[in-house]
Write a protein that holds these residues in place. Structure first.
Motif, PDB file in Angstrom:
ATOM      1  N   LYS A  25       0.822  -1.213   0.000  1.00 51.16           N
ATOM      2  CA  LYS A  25       0.000   0.000   0.000  1.00 51.16           C
ATOM      3  C   LYS A  25       0.858   1.267   0.000  1.00 51.16           C
ATOM      4  CE  LYS A  25      -0.666   0.399   4.975  1.00 51.16           C
ATOM      5  NZ  LYS A  25      -0.757   1.749   5.466  1.00 51.16           N
ATOM      6  N   ASP A  26       2.124   1.154   0.289  1.00 50.89           N
ATOM      7  CA  ASP A  26       3.030   2.300   0.322  1.00 50.89           C
ATOM      8  C   ASP A  26       3.821   2.451  -0.977  1.00 50.89           C
ATOM      9  OD1 ASP A  26       2.368   3.010   2.956  1.00 50.89           O
ATOM     10  OD2 ASP A  26       3.751   1.503   3.747  1.00 50.89           O
ATOM     11  N   LEU A  27       3.204   2.092  -2.113  1.00 47.22           N
ATOM     12  CA  LEU A  27       3.926   2.118  -3.381  1.00 47.22           C
ATOM     13  C   LEU A  27       3.901   3.485  -4.069  1.00 47.22           C
ATOM     14  CD1 LEU A  27       3.015  -1.331  -4.932  1.00 47.22           C
ATOM     15  CD2 LEU A  27       5.131  -0.636  -3.826  1.00 47.22           C
ATOM     16  N   LYS A  28       3.165   4.406  -3.537  1.00 46.33           N
ATOM     17  CA  LYS A  28       3.115   5.729  -4.154  1.00 46.33           C
ATOM     18  C   LYS A  28       4.335   6.538  -3.736  1.00 46.33           C
ATOM     19  CE  LYS A  28      -1.833   6.071  -4.746  1.00 46.33           C
ATOM     20  NZ  LYS A  28      -1.857   5.478  -6.008  1.00 46.33           N
ATOM     21  N   LEU A  29       4.755   7.400  -4.644  1.00 46.90           N
ATOM     22  CA  LEU A  29       5.948   8.199  -4.405  1.00 46.90           C
ATOM     23  C   LEU A  29       5.803   9.072  -3.160  1.00 46.90           C
ATOM     24  CD1 LEU A  29       8.734   8.883  -5.462  1.00 46.90           C
ATOM     25  CD2 LEU A  29       7.686  10.583  -6.948  1.00 46.90           C
TER      26      LEU A  29
END
Length: 160
Positions: free
Chosen positions: A74-78
């Motif tokens: 879930k923490d794949l966004k920049l």
């Protein structure tokens, strides 16, 4: 981190190219240059494919960085990665992210502007065609027997 910075720079360049092409598209629409419009549309299509490819690469790199930082999927966004990086990398990535988000917003706005112009042009053409089709003109009447001429009753006899 350099790979991520490189891919973000390439994405930003692509979005800036998009902006230029959308401006060209706008000029072609206004000037009614269909040939130029088709060429610009083809370039936009090719650039959209390139941007999609760059986005896929960025997602893969982001997954790698997330894995190295032991973050969840879930923490794949920049924006989720930035607080977990050193200040130099975080700062550079933050600036690139903001520039890309801004360019993307401009692309959406210009794209909508051009779409609206095209839709309005189609509406005008449609209305014009309706007006023309409702209009009867003696020049375009169906051919048939010639109508007899009616002469006025004037004082001059024109017959021989």
């Amino acid at each position: 981190m350099e790979k991520l910075i490189d891919i973000l720079n390439r994405e930003l360049e692509a979005y800036n190219r998009f902006l230029g092409l959308l401006d060209d598209q706008h000029k072609m629409i206004i000037s009614r240059n269909l040939e130029g419009l088709n060429e610009t549309d083809n370039e936009l299509d090719l650039l959209a494919i390139k941007v999609s490819e760059l986005e896929k690469i960025r997602i893969d790199i982001t997954k790698d960085v997330s894995g190295k930082l032991k973050l969840s999927d879930k923490d794949l966004k920049l924006r989720d990665l930035l607080p977990r990086l050193d200040s130099v990398s975080s700062g550079r990535l933050h600036l690139l992210r903001e520039a890309i988000v801004g360019a993307h917003k401009q692309v959406e706005e210009k794209s909508m502007r051009n779409k609206l112009l095209i839709e309005k042009a189609r509406e005008l053409i449609s209305e014009t065609m309706k007006i023309i089709s409702r209009r009867s003109s003696p020049v375009y009447d169906k051919p048939g027997p010639e109508k007899p001429r009616v002469f006025d009753s004037s004082l001059v006899n024109r017959s021989i």
